[in-house]
Design a protein around this motif. Structure first.
Motif, PDB file in Angstrom:
ATOM      1  N   ASN A  50       0.867  -1.174   0.000  1.00 43.14           N
ATOM      2  CA  ASN A  50       0.000   0.000   0.000  1.00 43.14           C
ATOM      3  C   ASN A  50       0.906   1.227   0.000  1.00 43.14           C
ATOM      4  O   ASN A  50       1.555   1.530   1.006  1.00 43.14           O
ATOM      5  N   GLN A  51       0.979   1.885  -1.115  1.00 45.02           N
ATOM      6  CA  GLN A  51       1.936   2.987  -1.273  1.00 45.02           C
ATOM      7  C   GLN A  51       1.722   4.118  -0.274  1.00 45.02           C
ATOM      8  O   GLN A  51       2.700   4.616   0.308  1.00 45.02           O
ATOM      9  N   PRO A  52       0.481   4.571  -0.033  1.00 50.83           N
ATOM     10  CA  PRO A  52       0.306   5.640   0.974  1.00 50.83           C
ATOM     11  C   PRO A  52       0.794   5.234   2.360  1.00 50.83           C
ATOM     12  O   PRO A  52       1.427   6.033   3.061  1.00 50.83           O
ATOM     13  N   PHE A  53       0.516   3.983   2.749  1.00 52.96           N
ATOM     14  CA  PHE A  53       0.957   3.516   4.060  1.00 52.96           C
ATOM     15  C   PHE A  53       2.476   3.435   4.116  1.00 52.96           C
ATOM     16  O   PHE A  53       3.091   3.781   5.122  1.00 52.96           O
ATOM     17  N   GLN A  54       3.094   2.995   3.045  1.00 51.07           N
ATOM     18  CA  GLN A  54       4.552   2.870   3.003  1.00 51.07           C
ATOM     19  C   GLN A  54       5.231   4.222   3.122  1.00 51.07           C
ATOM     20  O   GLN A  54       6.354   4.320   3.629  1.00 51.07           O
ATOM     21  N   GLN A  55       4.555   5.267   2.673  1.00 53.67           N
ATOM     22  CA  GLN A  55       5.143   6.605   2.737  1.00 53.67           C
ATOM     23  C   GLN A  55       5.226   7.146   4.165  1.00 53.67           C
ATOM     24  O   GLN A  55       5.925   8.128   4.412  1.00 53.67           O
ATOM     25  N   ILE A  56       4.519   6.507   5.101  1.00 46.36           N
ATOM     26  CA  ILE A  56       4.598   6.951   6.499  1.00 46.36           C
ATOM     27  C   ILE A  56       6.040   6.942   6.980  1.00 46.36           C
ATOM     28  O   ILE A  56       6.505   7.872   7.654  1.00 46.36           O
ATOM     29  N   ALA A  57       6.767   5.882   6.642  1.00 46.15           N
ATOM     30  CA  ALA A  57       8.161   5.786   7.069  1.00 46.15           C
ATOM     31  C   ALA A  57       9.135   6.247   6.001  1.00 46.15           C
ATOM     32  O   ALA A  57      10.183   6.803   6.315  1.00 46.15           O
ATOM     33  N   ASN A  58       8.774   6.038   4.734  1.00 43.52           N
ATOM     34  CA  ASN A  58       9.735   6.287   3.661  1.00 43.52           C
ATOM     35  C   ASN A  58       9.538   7.624   2.952  1.00 43.52           C
ATOM     36  O   ASN A  58      10.404   8.030   2.177  1.00 43.52           O
ATOM     37  N   GLY A  59       8.410   8.286   3.208  1.00 48.31           N
ATOM     38  CA  GLY A  59       8.188   9.595   2.610  1.00 48.31           C
ATOM     39  C   GLY A  59       8.849  10.702   3.416  1.00 48.31           C
ATOM     40  O   GLY A  59       9.369  10.479   4.525  1.00 48.31           O
TER      41      GLY A  59
END
Length: 345
Positions: free
Chosen positions: A163-172
């Motif tokens: 899930n790209q939006p969820f992954q951005q929590i740590a990587n964004g």
């Protein structure tokens, strides 16, 4: 001069000194350690400092919750396991929804994880305040039970999802800073405002100082104790979300493993006494950053896994000694005696 002396008596000041010393040690090994560059793959800023900020986010979250629990003369040994429960619930939900780009799925996963964290924290609070069990025993039981719940949720297997939006929590990133770190700091600010602008913070401290006197003053300890354990559970689940979003995988045995120890150390380094009473949110945040820097330093210096606990223990003991006013006074007096002897000679 008086302001400087006051600063020396502030525990979090020595935490900052510890961070600076650890970073200096890394720079000695590699002069480019603090360099910030552009990751050619993602186009985002990259560097060791940003890595430290990113891995500090879950520690900040659980240390924040632990601060209030310890201030009430309690302890929460279940935060690491609740991190695993929150991460497991989020990963399982995202996997079942199979929505790799859905913001709605991300928010549902976050809500479910935080809800489970609140429920487990509520159980801790009820066991401590209503049943009357010792916090150590109650949260030790929950530490084992929550790890089992995480295994039940995932079927005992490590679970991954996309899930790209969820992954951005740590990587964004936001303004070049990791989103997870920015979110953690925002949460720290919000909680600080609530604690210091309302009577809640004073009631927590009063229960830690003298619960009997607090009761006579009209403060009901049970709702306050339940509140701090629920808050600790929610923040621990949030820390679990930060952890699993980095790799989009939950390890039911490894996620949050021994993180309760890092949280306790961060709180103590920050100046909150295990005997309860006054707490320092700023101190706990600095302590969490120190623990993250220390963990990163251990890896960077190539300290063997066998020697890692000893290395961390030495650093933390030295820092605690620096915080001790008695130790500082002894060192200063010894220095003055030596100076006088040299003058006489």
């Amino acid at each position: 001069m008086s302001a400087f002396k006051s600063l020396l008596r502030t525990p979090w000041f020595w935490g900052v000194i510890g961070i600076v010393l650890l970073l200096s040690l890394n720079v000695i090994k590699d002069p480019t350690y603090l360099a910030i560059g552009i990751n050619p793959t993602t186009g985002l800023l990259a560097g060791n400092l940003l890595d430290i900020l990113r891995v500090s986010a879950p520690i900040i979250m659980i240390a924040l919750g632990m601060t209030f629990v310890i201030a009430t003369k309690g302890i929460d040994l279940s935060v690491g396991s609740i991190m695993a429960v929150g991460g497991a619930a989020a990963m399982e939900l995202l996997r079942s929804l199979n929505a790799s780009t859905s913001f709605g799925a991300m928010f549902m996963a976050i809500a479910l994880a935080l809800l489970l964290g609140a429920v487990l924290g509520l159980v801790n609070g009820l066991l401590v305040s209503i049943v009357g069990l010792q916090p150590f025993i109650s949260t030790l039981v929950m530490m084992l039970a929550a790890r089992g719940i995480a295994r039940v949720i995932t079927g005992g297997q490590n679970t991954n999802s996309q899930n790209q939006p969820f992954q951005q929590i740590a990587n964004g990133q936001v303004l070049g800073l990791p989103i997870s770190f920015v979110a953690a700091i925002v949460i720290v600010i919000v909680v600080t405002v609530i604690m210091r602008r309302t009577a809640l913070g004073l009631m927590i401290e009063s229960i830690g100082v003298n619960p009997d006197a607090s009761r006579l003053a009209g403060i009901r300890p049970r709702p306050i104790l339940i509140t701090v354990y629920v808050l600790s559970g929610i923040l621990a689940a949030g820390g679990g979300l930060f952890t699993v979003s980095e790799v989009m995988t939950v390890d039911v045995s490894g996620t949050g493993y021994q993180m309760e120890l890092d949280a306790i150390l961060a709180v103590v380094i920050g100046g909150t006494s295990l005997a309860g009473g006054k707490f320092s949110i700023l101190g706990s945040t600095v302590g969490a950053l120190l623990i993250a820097t220390l963990n990163k330093t251990v890896l960077f210096l190539g300290v063997s896994a066998a020697a890692t606990p000893a290395f961390k223990a030495i650093v933390i003991v030295l820092l605690v000694l620096l915080q001790s006013e008695r130790v500082r006074t002894f060192v200063l007096q010894a220095g003055r005696r030596r100076t006088r002897k040299e003058v006489v000679a």
